[in-house]
Design a protein around this motif. Structure first.
Motif, mmCIF file in Angstrom:
data_model
loop_
_atom_site.group_PDB
_atom_site.id
_atom_site.type_symbol
_atom_site.label_atom_id
_atom_site.label_comp_id
_atom_site.label_asym_id
_atom_site.label_seq_id
_atom_site.Cartn_x
_atom_site.Cartn_y
_atom_site.Cartn_z
ATOM 1 N N THR A 1 -39.142 46.548 -37.919
ATOM 2 C CA THR A 1 -39.530 45.567 -38.934
ATOM 3 C C THR A 1 -38.656 45.679 -40.182
ATOM 4 N N VAL A 2 -37.404 46.019 -39.994
ATOM 5 C CA VAL A 2 -36.495 46.177 -41.126
ATOM 6 C C VAL A 2 -36.481 44.925 -42.000
ATOM 7 N N TYR A 3 -36.546 43.763 -41.387
ATOM 8 C CA TYR A 3 -36.473 42.513 -42.142
ATOM 9 C C TYR A 3 -37.832 41.849 -42.333
ATOM 10 N N SER A 4 -38.911 42.574 -42.130
ATOM 11 C CA SER A 4 -40.233 41.957 -42.263
ATOM 12 C C SER A 4 -40.464 41.407 -43.668
ATOM 13 N N TRP A 5 -39.948 42.083 -44.694
ATOM 14 C CA TRP A 5 -40.110 41.595 -46.069
ATOM 15 C C TRP A 5 -39.422 40.245 -46.242
ATOM 16 N N LEU A 6 -38.231 40.080 -45.626
ATOM 17 C CA LEU A 6 -37.500 38.823 -45.729
ATOM 18 C C LEU A 6 -38.242 37.712 -44.997
ATOM 19 N N ILE A 7 -38.742 38.015 -43.823
ATOM 20 C CA ILE A 7 -39.501 37.029 -43.054
ATOM 21 C C ILE A 7 -40.715 36.571 -43.847
ATOM 22 N N TRP B 1 -41.129 36.684 -47.130
ATOM 23 C CA TRP B 1 -40.670 35.953 -48.304
ATOM 24 C C TRP B 1 -40.289 34.525 -47.931
ATOM 25 N N LEU B 2 -39.577 34.343 -46.814
ATOM 26 C CA LEU B 2 -39.204 33.005 -46.366
ATOM 27 C C LEU B 2 -40.434 32.149 -46.101
ATOM 28 N N ALA B 3 -41.457 32.764 -45.528
ATOM 29 C CA ALA B 3 -42.686 32.030 -45.258
ATOM 30 C C ALA B 3 -43.409 31.678 -46.550
ATOM 31 N N ASP B 4 -43.550 32.648 -47.443
ATOM 32 C CA ASP B 4 -44.315 32.443 -48.678
ATOM 33 C C ASP B 4 -43.619 31.533 -49.683
ATOM 34 N N ASN B 5 -42.304 31.633 -49.781
ATOM 35 C CA ASN B 5 -41.592 30.930 -50.849
ATOM 36 C C ASN B 5 -40.826 29.688 -50.415
ATOM 37 N N LEU B 6 -40.430 29.618 -49.156
ATOM 38 C CA LEU B 6 -39.637 28.476 -48.711
ATOM 39 C C LEU B 6 -40.308 27.685 -47.600
ATOM 40 N N GLY B 7 -41.503 28.098 -47.210
ATOM 41 C CA GLY B 7 -42.258 27.340 -46.232
ATOM 42 C C GLY B 7 -41.820 27.498 -44.787
#
Length: 81
Positions: A19-25, A27-33
Protein backbone atom coordinates in the motif's frame (compact mmCIF):
# COMPACT_ATOMS: atom_id res chain seq x y z
CA UNK A 1 2.37 -0.77 8.16
CA UNK A 2 2.15 0.78 4.71
CA UNK A 3 4.43 -1.89 3.25
CA UNK A 4 2.58 -4.85 4.75
CA UNK A 5 1.06 -7.18 2.15
CA UNK A 6 -2.66 -7.51 2.62
CA UNK A 7 -2.94 -4.15 4.36
CA UNK A 8 -5.91 -1.84 3.87
CA UNK A 9 -6.18 -0.84 0.24
CA UNK A 10 -3.59 -3.30 -1.06
CA UNK A 11 -6.12 -4.78 -3.46
CA UNK A 12 -6.22 -1.44 -5.28
CA UNK A 13 -2.73 -1.92 -6.65
CA UNK A 14 -1.82 -4.37 -9.38
CA UNK A 15 -0.97 -7.66 -7.73
CA UNK A 16 -2.14 -6.42 -4.33
CA UNK A 17 1.42 -6.46 -3.06
CA UNK A 18 1.55 -3.35 -0.85
CA UNK A 19 0.00 0.00 0.00
CA UNK A 20 2.90 2.35 -0.69
CA UNK A 21 0.61 4.60 -2.72
CA UNK A 22 -2.54 4.21 -0.63
CA UNK A 23 -2.27 7.85 0.55
CA UNK A 24 -2.20 9.02 -3.09
CA UNK A 25 -5.16 6.85 -4.03
CA UNK A 26 -7.16 8.23 -1.10
CA UNK A 27 -6.17 11.82 -1.94
CA UNK A 28 -7.23 11.39 -5.58
CA UNK A 29 -10.59 10.08 -4.42
CA UNK A 30 -11.15 12.75 -1.76
CA UNK A 31 -9.89 15.79 -3.66
CA UNK A 32 -10.29 15.09 -7.37
CA UNK A 33 -13.26 12.75 -7.40
CA UNK A 34 -11.47 9.69 -8.76
CA UNK A 35 -13.26 6.37 -8.39
CA UNK A 36 -10.70 4.22 -6.59
CA UNK A 37 -12.04 1.10 -8.28
CA UNK A 38 -10.73 2.46 -11.61
CA UNK A 39 -7.22 3.37 -10.46
CA UNK A 40 -4.58 0.98 -11.72
CA UNK A 41 -0.89 0.55 -11.08
CA UNK A 42 1.51 -0.18 -13.91
CA UNK A 43 4.73 -1.33 -12.28
CA UNK A 44 7.83 -1.81 -14.35
CA UNK A 45 11.37 -3.04 -13.93
CA UNK A 46 13.44 0.14 -13.96
CA UNK A 47 16.59 -1.92 -14.49
CA UNK A 48 15.56 -2.78 -18.05
CA UNK A 49 15.66 -0.32 -20.92
CA UNK A 50 12.32 0.47 -22.59
CA UNK A 51 13.33 -1.32 -25.79
CA UNK A 52 14.20 -4.48 -23.84
CA UNK A 53 10.83 -4.41 -22.04
CA UNK A 54 8.97 -3.92 -25.31
CA UNK A 55 10.87 -6.76 -26.99
CA UNK A 56 10.38 -9.02 -23.96
CA UNK A 57 6.60 -8.82 -23.66
CA UNK A 58 5.24 -5.72 -25.40
CA UNK A 59 5.31 -3.78 -22.12
CA UNK A 60 5.12 -0.29 -23.62
CA UNK A 61 2.29 -1.19 -25.99
CA UNK A 62 0.39 -2.87 -23.15
CA UNK A 63 1.00 0.13 -20.88
CA UNK A 64 -0.40 2.52 -23.48
CA UNK A 65 -3.52 0.38 -23.99
CA UNK A 66 -4.12 0.07 -20.24
CA UNK A 67 -3.67 3.81 -19.67
CA UNK A 68 -6.06 4.68 -22.50
CA UNK A 69 -8.64 2.20 -21.18
CA UNK A 70 -8.29 3.57 -17.64
CA UNK A 71 -8.87 7.16 -18.80
CA UNK A 72 -11.88 6.10 -20.85
CA UNK A 73 -13.41 4.11 -17.99
CA UNK A 74 -12.80 6.98 -15.58
CA UNK A 75 -14.99 9.39 -17.48
CA UNK A 76 -12.09 10.97 -19.34
CA UNK A 77 -10.21 12.06 -16.22
CA UNK A 78 -6.53 12.16 -17.14
CA UNK A 79 -4.04 9.63 -15.93
CA UNK A 80 -1.20 10.42 -13.59
CA UNK A 81 2.18 9.10 -14.62
Amino acid sequence: ASLAPGGIGSSLLVGGTNTVYSWLIQWLADNLGYDVTNIIGLPYDWRLSPDKMEARDGFLSMTRRRMEAAVASNGGLPGIV
